[in-house]
Write a protein that holds these residues in place. Structure first.
Motif, PDB file in Angstrom:
ATOM      1  N   LEU A 224       0.823  -1.210   0.000  1.00 45.89           N
ATOM      2  CA  LEU A 224       0.000   0.000   0.000  1.00 45.89           C
ATOM      3  C   LEU A 224       0.857   1.260   0.000  1.00 45.89           C
ATOM      4  N   SER A 228       0.303   2.070  -3.901  1.00 43.17           N
ATOM      5  CA  SER A 228      -1.054   2.597  -4.028  1.00 43.17           C
ATOM      6  C   SER A 228      -1.013   4.108  -4.222  1.00 43.17           C
ATOM      7  N   TRP A 231      -4.383   5.274  -1.736  1.00 43.44           N
ATOM      8  CA  TRP A 231      -4.350   4.969  -0.309  1.00 43.44           C
ATOM      9  C   TRP A 231      -2.968   5.170   0.291  1.00 43.44           C
TER      10      TRP A 231
END
Length: 276
Positions: A224, A228, A231
């Protein structure tokens, strides 16, 4: 609370291009069957000329190029130059000569009418500022009878992580709004309706489940933070104390999805297709 939670609708894909290259080989098996279903709904066949909008680091453009063969071709479009560089490296490593990548704002497509045999847009339309304009352009450049397929994330409760944790720190915008964001078309039928309104025919919608596989909760959070665009960026805007707190909460939440030696993070998407 960070100053601008509305940035949740404006991910910076340039920042994460290198990380996508790093993580692609790990996550590609998780999405392989999804991509196969997605490409099939667009009717992609040998010899086709295919347009892939929002191709990112090269998928599903690369799989489409392998499917159409040397008599066909694939053109992948993206707004992120670093992402396109990753896509070009991947295509070159695979020895693909029937694929090209172009930087392009998808509000206006630089192609003549009735040019492509099929078109796709995987997890792209949610972030486009004016998706109706993009869909009209796709309709224009497709040949009569050709199919277009788009995938978008389904409702939030079927995609619980990482949103359920980040909601503790951000006033995140809801889905099904006019604001660009991951859940813009999360309501069943929303994108199909827009396709019909812009002139496409026979829109259909299929709900498809994907499990993103990781070995540990910490590996999931590492992904993440690095890869990402949305996020990860929101996590990194937290101060040090809240970042540590959020990270531990995400690790624990991810571990709840453990299945033996692996963690299966549930994802749910709609594949929506229609023809010209």
């Amino acid at each position: 609370m960070p100053d601008n939670p509305s940035e949740a609708g404006s991910p910076n894909f340039d920042r994460v291009a290198a990380a996508w290259e790093k993580w692609e080989d790990w996550l590609e098996p998780s999405y392989r069957s999804f991509n196969e279903i997605f490409i099939k709904t667009a009717g992609v066949r040998a010899g086709h000329q295919v347009l892939d909008i929002g191709c990112g680091s090269g998928y599903p453009s690369i799989q489409e190029a392998q499917q159409v063969g040397i008599q066909g071709s694939v053109t992948g479009l993206d707004i992120s130059e670093p992402m396109l560089e990753v896509a070009m490296r991947r295509a070159k490593l695979l020895g693909l000569t029937n694929i090209q990548f172009k930087k392009c704002d998808v509000d206006i497509l630089p192609f003549p009418e009735n040019h492509f045999d099929a078109a796709t847009a995987r997890f792209c339309l949610m972030f486009v500022s004016a998706p109706c304009n993009t869909l009209r352009e796709v309709l224009r450049v497709l040949k009569a009878g050709a199919w277009f397929s788009a995938s978008v994330w389904a409702r939030q409760e079927k995609n619980p992580l990482p949103r359920t944790i980040l909601e503790r720190y951000y006033d995140l915008p809801p889905g099904n709004t006019e604001t660009p964001g991951p859940y813009r078309f999360a309501r069943s039928g929303a994108l199909a309706q827009m396709l019909e309104e812009t002139g496409f025919q026979e829109p259909t919608e299929k709900e498809v489940l994907v499990n993103e596989v990781f070995l540990t909760g910490r590996q999931y959070v590492e992904h993440l933070l690095e890869a990402s665009a949305l996020w990860g960026s929101l996590l990194l805007k937290l101060d040090a104390g809240k970042l540590k707190e959020a990270t531990e909460a995400l690790v624990s939440a991810a571990e709840e999805f453990r299945a033996g030696t692996e963690i299966h993070i549930p994802r749910c998407a709609f594949i929506v297709s229609a023809r010209k």
